[in-house]
Design an enzyme around this catalytic site. Sequence first.
Site, PDB file in Angstrom:
ATOM      1  N   GLY B  27     151.168 -18.289  33.464  1.00  0.00           N
ATOM      2  CA  GLY B  27     150.121 -18.655  32.531  1.00  0.00           C
ATOM      3  C   GLY B  27     149.366 -17.416  32.147  1.00  0.00           C
ATOM      4  O   GLY B  27     149.237 -16.483  32.964  1.00  0.00           O
ATOM      5  N   ASN B  28     148.893 -17.378  30.918  1.00  0.00           N
ATOM      6  CA  ASN B  28     148.154 -16.207  30.467  1.00  0.00           C
ATOM      7  C   ASN B  28     147.234 -16.571  29.322  1.00  0.00           C
ATOM      8  O   ASN B  28     147.529 -17.459  28.522  1.00  0.00           O
ATOM      9  CB  ASN B  28     149.118 -15.090  30.047  1.00  0.00           C
ATOM     10  CG  ASN B  28     150.300 -15.622  29.259  1.00  0.00           C
ATOM     11  OD1 ASN B  28     150.148 -16.042  28.115  1.00  0.00           O
ATOM     12  ND2 ASN B  28     151.480 -15.631  29.862  1.00  0.00           N
ATOM     13  N   SER B  44     151.265  -8.596  32.906  1.00  0.00           N
ATOM     14  CA  SER B  44     152.399  -9.415  33.324  1.00  0.00           C
ATOM     15  C   SER B  44     152.527  -9.496  34.841  1.00  0.00           C
ATOM     16  O   SER B  44     152.476  -8.470  35.531  1.00  0.00           O
ATOM     17  CB  SER B  44     153.691  -8.807  32.744  1.00  0.00           C
ATOM     18  OG  SER B  44     154.806  -9.607  33.057  1.00  0.00           O
ATOM     19  N   GLY B  45     152.680 -10.713  35.353  1.00  0.00           N
ATOM     20  CA  GLY B  45     153.083 -10.898  36.741  1.00  0.00           C
ATOM     21  C   GLY B  45     152.070 -10.559  37.817  1.00  0.00           C
ATOM     22  O   GLY B  45     152.434 -10.485  38.997  1.00  0.00           O
ATOM     23  N   SER B  73     151.351  -9.150  29.265  1.00  0.00           N
ATOM     24  CA  SER B  73     152.154 -10.361  29.450  1.00  0.00           C
ATOM     25  C   SER B  73     153.411 -10.310  28.594  1.00  0.00           C
ATOM     26  O   SER B  73     153.374  -9.856  27.451  1.00  0.00           O
ATOM     27  CB  SER B  73     151.320 -11.581  29.055  1.00  0.00           C
ATOM     28  OG  SER B  73     152.149 -12.702  28.894  1.00  0.00           O
ATOM     29  N   ASP B  75     154.612 -12.652  27.158  1.00  0.00           N
ATOM     30  CA  ASP B  75     154.410 -13.572  26.038  1.00  0.00           C
ATOM     31  C   ASP B  75     153.510 -12.986  24.953  1.00  0.00           C
ATOM     32  O   ASP B  75     153.114 -13.712  24.029  1.00  0.00           O
ATOM     33  CB  ASP B  75     153.800 -14.883  26.557  1.00  0.00           C
ATOM     34  CG  ASP B  75     154.728 -15.567  27.550  1.00  0.00           C
ATOM     35  OD1 ASP B  75     155.890 -15.817  27.194  1.00  0.00           O
ATOM     36  OD2 ASP B  75     154.293 -15.845  28.686  1.00  0.00           O
ATOM     37  N   HIS B  94     148.627 -19.767  27.276  1.00  0.00           N
ATOM     38  CA  HIS B  94     149.963 -20.327  27.505  1.00  0.00           C
ATOM     39  C   HIS B  94     150.072 -20.716  28.968  1.00  0.00           C
ATOM     40  O   HIS B  94     149.686 -19.956  29.853  1.00  0.00           O
ATOM     41  CB  HIS B  94     151.027 -19.277  27.168  1.00  0.00           C
ATOM     42  CG  HIS B  94     152.414 -19.695  27.549  1.00  0.00           C
ATOM     43  ND1 HIS B  94     152.953 -20.909  27.189  1.00  0.00           N
ATOM     44  CD2 HIS B  94     153.382 -19.055  28.256  1.00  0.00           C
ATOM     45  CE1 HIS B  94     154.193 -20.995  27.664  1.00  0.00           C
ATOM     46  NE2 HIS B  94     154.474 -19.895  28.314  1.00  0.00           N
ATOM     47  N   HIS B  96     152.530 -23.392  31.904  1.00  0.00           N
ATOM     48  CA  HIS B  96     153.631 -24.320  32.156  1.00  0.00           C
ATOM     49  C   HIS B  96     153.049 -25.524  32.897  1.00  0.00           C
ATOM     50  O   HIS B  96     153.659 -26.025  33.836  1.00  0.00           O
ATOM     51  CB  HIS B  96     154.739 -23.659  32.978  1.00  0.00           C
ATOM     52  CG  HIS B  96     155.515 -22.615  32.244  1.00  0.00           C
ATOM     53  ND1 HIS B  96     156.827 -22.339  32.508  1.00  0.00           N
ATOM     54  CD2 HIS B  96     155.166 -21.786  31.227  1.00  0.00           C
ATOM     55  CE1 HIS B  96     157.255 -21.370  31.709  1.00  0.00           C
ATOM     56  NE2 HIS B  96     156.268 -21.011  30.935  1.00  0.00           N
ATOM     57  N   ASP B 119     139.387 -36.935  20.973  1.00  0.00           N
ATOM     58  CA  ASP B 119     138.233 -36.034  21.109  1.00  0.00           C
ATOM     59  C   ASP B 119     138.637 -34.572  20.924  1.00  0.00           C
ATOM     60  O   ASP B 119     137.792 -33.733  20.588  1.00  0.00           O
ATOM     61  CB  ASP B 119     137.593 -36.176  22.505  1.00  0.00           C
ATOM     62  CG  ASP B 119     136.686 -37.399  22.624  1.00  0.00           C
ATOM     63  OD1 ASP B 119     136.167 -37.854  21.594  1.00  0.00           O
ATOM     64  OD2 ASP B 119     136.499 -37.883  23.755  1.00  0.00           O
ATOM     65  N   HIS B 167     160.278 -25.568  26.675  1.00  0.00           N
ATOM     66  CA  HIS B 167     159.511 -24.484  27.267  1.00  0.00           C
ATOM     67  C   HIS B 167     158.169 -25.004  27.796  1.00  0.00           C
ATOM     68  O   HIS B 167     158.079 -25.364  28.972  1.00  0.00           O
ATOM     69  CB  HIS B 167     159.357 -23.371  26.216  1.00  0.00           C
ATOM     70  CG  HIS B 167     158.743 -22.112  26.726  1.00  0.00           C
ATOM     71  ND1 HIS B 167     158.898 -20.896  26.110  1.00  0.00           N
ATOM     72  CD2 HIS B 167     157.938 -21.878  27.790  1.00  0.00           C
ATOM     73  CE1 HIS B 167     158.232 -19.971  26.763  1.00  0.00           C
ATOM     74  NE2 HIS B 167     157.652 -20.544  27.792  1.00  0.00           N
ATOM     75  N   TYR B 225     128.249 -34.211  19.519  1.00  0.00           N
ATOM     76  CA  TYR B 225     128.470 -34.063  20.951  1.00  0.00           C
ATOM     77  C   TYR B 225     127.904 -32.719  21.395  1.00  0.00           C
ATOM     78  O   TYR B 225     128.001 -31.733  20.658  1.00  0.00           O
ATOM     79  CB  TYR B 225     129.968 -34.108  21.246  1.00  0.00           C
ATOM     80  CG  TYR B 225     130.306 -34.094  22.715  1.00  0.00           C
ATOM     81  CD1 TYR B 225     130.449 -35.272  23.436  1.00  0.00           C
ATOM     82  CD2 TYR B 225     130.468 -32.879  23.394  1.00  0.00           C
ATOM     83  CE1 TYR B 225     130.762 -35.251  24.795  1.00  0.00           C
ATOM     84  CE2 TYR B 225     130.778 -32.861  24.754  1.00  0.00           C
ATOM     85  CZ  TYR B 225     130.916 -34.048  25.446  1.00  0.00           C
ATOM     86  OH  TYR B 225     131.217 -34.028  26.776  1.00  0.00           O
TER      87      TYR B 225
END
Lengths: 228, 228, 228, 228
Positions: B27-28, B44-45, B73, B75, B94, B96, B119, B167, B225
């Site tokens: 995730g990033n 990255s990583g 990253s 991505d 991003h 998973h 919402d 993905h 809101y």
Amino acid sequence: MLDALREEVCTANRQLARSGLATLTWGNTSGIDREQGLVVIKPSGIPYEQLEAGHMVIVDLDGKVAGGELRPSTDTATHLALYRAFGQIGGVTHTHSRCATIFAQARREIPCLGTTHADHFHGPVPVARPLAEVETADYEANTGRVILERFTNVDPLAMPAVLVAGHGPFTWGRDAAESVQNAVALEAVAEMAIGTRLLDPDAPELEPYLLEKHYRRKHGPAAYYGQA
Amino acid sequence: MLDALREEVCTANRQLARSGLATLTWGNTSGIDREQGLVVIKPSGIPYEQLEAGHMVIVDLDGKVAGGELRPSTDTATHLALYRAFGQIGGVTHTHSRCATIFAQARREIPCLGTTHADHFHGPVPVARPLAEVETADYEANTGRVILERFTNVDPLAMPAVLVAGHGPFTWGRDAAESVQNAVALEAVAEMAIGTRLLDPDAPELEPYLLEKHYRRKHGPAAYYGQA
Amino acid sequence: MLDALREEVCTANRQLARSGLATLTWGNTSGIDREQGLVVIKPSGIPYEQLEAGHMVIVDLDGKVAGGELRPSTDTATHLALYRAFGQIGGVTHTHSRCATIFAQARREIPCLGTTHADHFHGPVPVARPLAEVETADYEANTGRVILERFTNVDPLAMPAVLVAGHGPFTWGRDAAESVQNAVALEAVAEMAIGTRLLDPDAPELEPYLLEKHYRRKHGPAAYYGQA
Amino acid sequence: MLDALREEVCTANRQLARSGLATLTWGNTSGIDREQGLVVIKPSGIPYEQLEAGHMVIVDLDGKVAGGELRPSTDTATHLALYRAFGQIGGVTHTHSRCATIFAQARREIPCLGTTHADHFHGPVPVARPLAEVETADYEANTGRVILERFTNVDPLAMPAVLVAGHGPFTWGRDAAESVQNAVALEAVAEMAIGTRLLDPDAPELEPYLLEKHYRRKHGPAAYYGQA
């Protein structure tokens, strides 16, 4: 003004967050001072970890702000409708907790499949109908109205929860803390009802006499659960 | 250089980890400084618990590293494609996350089954097509391209999320923090959509006027809101 | 009186809470001093985070309170029935843990689908029948009776768990701590049995010789799991 | 002796516990010193929160204890079989993690339905056959044998996981820490595979060229994920 109630409602909102039922800022708890006719409620859109008692907003039963510097929850008008109609309740909680909302989205009542359910809810948890298009004008107040329409001839103390179709659950109790506990109980019974139906679509509802027995263990004059 | 944005993006990545959406290093989150045309993104990583603001990598909109000692990253090219095409967004995330990825793997859009969804997302969350074999050559940039192809005539501010087939999800927002919040909201609505479909495969989508009402409660000029 | 056992039972109840098996106050653990014929049990309705050893209630095997200032768990009579009938057990735990309760609500035994199950339970976990209407009069004692009825010719040490139909699980062990561990193991195997059945309704039960092998790795004279 | 490796293996076992993959004491991680031909492994049945590096047990590749005061994990012989056959691995982990075990109980390989899977496992995760009755005699060694039988012509570095039918997963990696990470990745992809199959029983497997692309992003000479 209402310092003790503000503290109590703030604590109940924090308890709601700790219970895991409220993602982001999706959930709110309120409490009422019946003598003064004033309701204390969470401010709109404030993260739970920042909540302080002084942030709690005071409104009268018509929705007029009577104290506090922030805007009250957008769901305030629904809470107020419940307080006006259900004279014996002292707290209201609204969440989008996962499994109760799944039943609300499926527009199905939660069947009473076991004693966990019967300990807290005296029968299937009802679903209020979705609002009609014309009812979106005064949306939150009308959300209260469809709940009350569904509760014609239903005792709100014996059934302290409702699902609004396509939306999610509201629960209530004698005070703010109890309304949160009922939200926790509702989520648990909803989760187990989903699992039971997936494991066996024909699993039977609990025998009515067991429902009655369990409900009466915890509620009413013959209750013997907990401390005296 | 860009110290405040680095701090902000680092905080958003840590928030992503705390939200439970990111397993291991999957995730990033990034943020952009539109004036300078520079994007700050997670390296990255690197495990989230070791992240410091100084680790954040600065790249220009063509992907050239402009600051930081680590590799950005993998991505990054996808993030940049979104920033170039969606001029009003300030952050991209991003993940998973489990349930959004389940929909991506099933290659199905997430239907709008309730107000929680409405919402945050103005209609079903779309799925971008899987990349063709030839598109694996410039894989991350082409992942951006298939997203943009799917967003022809879709307003990215009204639909701040997409699933890439096979993905997982990308979300965005006005800043890095909001892109993380949208990732959290997406996972919640995906989880409840799965549960609703399992409980009742024929559960209806939310009425269009309720979708509109809820979306407008939180977005656009008539939103009411949160705090002013 | 019985200070060490009170400490042990209090610790086991707190362990039960930490394990995530007990929502609100739904769960209780007890332990017995066989020499004195006295049982120590959680008081009714007290939140786990407030529990202290001094709160634990002492009852004799007929249910007469012999120490402690609070009311014992409402489920005390069920615990006592198990202690009277199963002379070798030293602790009992009752929960409404989600997946075990789902099987109880579906009124199905938990099939032995893998070695995790076989490591702890020597065959499918049995279901006791629901109580008849007339049996609600002495409800908790009769809950014990239907369990014992189901355990005719079943060795309680080889099968330290039961599901009461429409209600939930009871587990036991050599002491309070082991009864909690068996509750944790039961929940895990129930969760995996649900998932296995959903993934493949025809998934086979574990081969009897593997069930036997795994059970004997951990139990009986030839056990070689753990430290000597 | 082997103090650094003992520290490393102890840390990996604690990481396994923190990851939520190990209920009670169900899980163990080991590491090997290839020069000395010695394996360091968790002792049997010790709770993770009590683990210290000094508790780790040293065994040679034939299973003879070469250091440490406690009994090694009952699964030691399986670990050793993997170390002997897979000369390039440095760590092994065994768990009964929920979703991977569900696939093992269903005796089905985990299909590659998305890039999360492809990032870690080069194709469907295989299932080793259940042991025959005669193979229970030397049970843990034979568990190793059925795994190796299944890995004929399978590269253990490209497929660092296996499910033993009716039992659960084993994973491995370059060291103990990586074997734990692969156990975490395996559980995540198993969970998402179950959800995908429940949402759509006909969801397609990932295109082979996308599987290849993602696997090569993280593994082999052309890998570009992570830091140099």
